[in-house]
Design an enzyme around this catalytic site. Structure first.
Site, PDB file in Angstrom:
ATOM      1  N   GLY A 269       0.843  -1.202   0.000  1.00 27.80           N
ATOM      2  CA  GLY A 269       0.000   0.000   0.000  1.00 27.80           C
ATOM      3  C   GLY A 269       0.875   1.249   0.000  1.00 27.80           C
TER       4      GLY A 269
ATOM      5  NE  ARG B 262      -6.244  -8.479  -5.374  1.00 26.11           N
ATOM      6  CZ  ARG B 262      -6.925  -9.554  -5.003  1.00 26.11           C
ATOM      7  NH1 ARG B 262      -6.528 -10.751  -5.329  1.00 26.11           N
ATOM      8  NH2 ARG B 262      -8.031  -9.427  -4.290  1.00 26.11           N
TER       9      ARG B 262
ATOM     10  CG  ASP C 117       5.340  -6.621   8.289  1.00 29.15           C
ATOM     11  OD1 ASP C 117       4.520  -6.248   7.418  1.00 29.15           O
ATOM     12  OD2 ASP C 117       5.000  -7.019   9.411  1.00 29.15           O
TER      13      ASP C 117
ATOM     14  CB  THR D 214       3.715   0.539   6.855  1.00 33.79           C
ATOM     15  OG1 THR D 214       2.423   0.452   7.492  1.00 33.79           O
ATOM     16  CG2 THR D 214       4.751   0.152   7.881  1.00 33.79           C
TER      17      THR D 214
ATOM     18  CG  ASP E 184      -0.626  -0.067   9.599  1.00 35.95           C
ATOM     19  OD1 ASP E 184      -1.415   0.889   9.671  1.00 35.95           O
ATOM     20  OD2 ASP E 184      -0.862  -1.092   8.943  1.00 35.95           O
TER      21      ASP E 184
ATOM     22  CG  ASP F  48       3.025  -2.957  11.063  1.00 44.16           C
ATOM     23  OD1 ASP F  48       3.648  -2.404  10.125  1.00 44.16           O
ATOM     24  OD2 ASP F  48       2.046  -3.693  10.872  1.00 44.16           O
TER      25      ASP F  48
ATOM     26  NE  ARG G 136      -4.831  -6.523   8.316  1.00 44.04           N
ATOM     27  CZ  ARG G 136      -5.973  -6.729   7.664  1.00 44.04           C
ATOM     28  NH1 ARG G 136      -6.488  -5.783   6.912  1.00 44.04           N
ATOM     29  NH2 ARG G 136      -6.588  -7.886   7.740  1.00 44.04           N
TER      30      ARG G 136
HETATM   31  O1  F6P Z   1      -0.951  -1.410   6.025  1.00 42.03           O
HETATM   32  C1  F6P Z   1      -1.500  -0.152   6.016  1.00 42.03           C
HETATM   33  C2  F6P Z   1      -2.984  -0.192   6.042  1.00 42.03           C
HETATM   34  O2  F6P Z   1      -3.283   1.144   6.044  1.00 42.03           O
HETATM   35  C3  F6P Z   1      -3.696  -0.927   7.181  1.00 42.03           C
HETATM   36  O3  F6P Z   1      -3.716  -0.256   8.386  1.00 42.03           O
HETATM   37  C4  F6P Z   1      -5.061  -1.128   6.593  1.00 42.03           C
HETATM   38  O4  F6P Z   1      -5.764  -2.170   7.205  1.00 42.03           O
HETATM   39  C5  F6P Z   1      -4.730  -1.443   5.185  1.00 42.03           C
HETATM   40  O5  F6P Z   1      -3.537  -0.744   4.872  1.00 42.03           O
HETATM   41  C6  F6P Z   1      -5.795  -1.096   4.195  1.00 42.03           C
HETATM   42  O6  F6P Z   1      -5.266  -1.236   2.918  1.00 42.03           O
HETATM   43  P1  F6P Z   1      -6.065  -1.336   1.550  1.00 42.03           P
HETATM   44  O7  F6P Z   1      -7.407  -0.745   1.748  1.00 42.03           O
HETATM   45  O8  F6P Z   1      -5.214  -0.579   0.594  1.00 42.03           O
HETATM   46  O9  F6P Z   1      -6.112  -2.776   1.234  1.00 42.03           O
END
Ligand code: F6P
Length: 381
Positions: A16, A80, A121, A143, A145, A147, A189
């Site tokens: 992402g 993907r 990761d 990211t 997040d 993490d 998440r």
């Molecule tokens: O990994 C980053 C993140 O923002 C997560 O917190 C979230 O769950 C996810 O991407 C959502 O990603 P997408 O909607 O692009 O699949």
């Protein structure tokens, strides 16, 4: 003076997107071309670009001019994009194939001295596996997040926290006007760093994290305690992966073998409970991808610039199979293998941030012992 070796590197943005990726692309390109006289290629849509027609193209100084404050990534991103599990249509049927050998071969055909891979990761794990197959990889952690283990911060986190904190500020004013409870669902998440940092910065009364399962009764007690003290509104920051003790995370869409299931909706459940249990008008808001979009903060631009230039330095030193990591104020190399061997990075209930929030009366929903006793939540001064 030792003769500079002219090298050829590529850069890609996997997984992402995150605010600050363009700052990283710009910094790597400027350092490599402007300072070192190297050649830089851009790879479109994560690793996918290596196998797409026109997926790899020369990056020039002109192309990276003006992109420093831009969100997203000029290279494109792909969820993907795992080289070891790619969805393809063969004879009209969807199949999952391992294209990693083809990607490694393409990297060699392109005569690349290094591929700078920005990723979380997941992407960095795939990058390590490609490295073990002979691809010259250097990782740059990004990211929202935050993490990725081994680095204090990742590109994008600071912007996401700023956006979320601003949302909490804005919700405060309308919550107060209408004597309402506002529940804001933030991304995260399994790691609740965004909700924790934004919750503190935005003055949330309740912060709910995946790492600290909550009791619904505690939420009601906190809201009622505030009402008793004349605070007729409350703000709740909830990470999308938060869940009650003994309960499950809330999903909107199932995943498949290639992408994770989509979370979403815990804020609505929390809002419904609070409304019913306290009789207070309550509203829920899912902030969603607003946290990933838009202009990166100064801190994310700085981090991206430091990460990307250090990554180019690692190419100079021949340190492949590493990622760059922030440790305190320094950017240091860390073997990707070491990062991947660490436990996933999560909020620890004893972290200083959590302690600071608790010290000012913020509730995490696990304070079940404070429903009764000498200082019950619902009667706190
Ligand atoms: O990994 C980053 C993140 O923002 C997560 O917190 C979230 O769950 C996810 O991407 C959502 O990603 P997408 O909607 O692009 O699949």
């Amino acid at each position: 003076m030792p003769r500079q070796v002219k090298r050829r590197i590529a850069i890609l943005t996997g997984g992402g997107d995150a605010p600050g990726l363009n700052a990283a692309i710009r910094a790597a390109t400027r350092h490599a071309i402007f300072t070192l006289g190297w050649e830089v290629l851009g790879v479109r849509n994560g690793f996918n670009g290596f196998l797409e027609p026109d997926g790899v193209f020369p990056l020039t100084l002109d192309m990276v001019r003006g992109i420093l404050p831009l969100g997203g990534t000029i290279l494109g991103a792909a969820n993907r994009g795992n080289p070891f599990a790619q969805e393809m249509v063969v004879d009209g049927r969807k199949v999952v194939v391992d294209v990693s050998d083809r990607i490694v071969q393409r990297i060699h055909e392109l005569n690349l001295d290094a591929v700078l891979v920005t990723g979380g990761d997941g992407t960095l794990g795939a990058a390590w596996d490609l490295f073990r197959k002979g691809a010259p990889i250097i990782g740059i952690p990004k990211t929202i997040d935050n993490d990725v283990p081994g680095t204090d911060f990742t590109i994008g986190f600071d912007t996401a926290v700023s956006v979320a904190a601003e949302a909490l500020d804005r919700l405060h004013t309308t919550a107060e006007s209408h004597h309402r409870v506002m529940v804001v669902e933030l991304m995260g998440r399994d790691a609740g760093f965004i909700a924790l940092h934004a919750g503190i910065a935005g003055g949330a009364d309740i912060i709910l994290l995946p790492e600290i399962p909550f009791h619904y009764e505690v939420l009601a007690a906190k809201v009622l305690g505030r009402i008793r003290r004349g605070r007729m509104f409350s703000i709740v920051a909830v990470a999308e992966g938060a869940h009650p003790v003994g309960g499950q995370k809330v999903y909107r869409q199932p995943g498949d073998s290639l992408v994770e299931a989509r979370l979403g909706g815990i804020s609505l459940q929390v809002a419904d409970y609070i409304a019913q249990a306290t009789g207070t008008e309550t509203r829920a808001l899912i902030l969603g991808h607003l946290q990933r979009g838009g202009t990166p903060t100064a801190r994310d631009r700085l981090l991206a610039t430091m990460f990307a230039t250090e990554a180019v330095r690692l190419v100079q030193q021949g340190k492949l199979g590493y990622m760059v990591a922030l440790r305190g104020t320094r950017v240091e190399p860390l073997p990707l293998e070491e990062m991947l061997a660490q436990r996933p990075k999560r909020v620890h209930p004893e972290d200083d941030t959590v302690q600071a929030a608790r010290a000012i009366g913020t509730v995490f929903g696990d304070e079940i012992d404070r429903l009764t006793g000498t200082r019950p939540l619902a009667q706190e001064e």
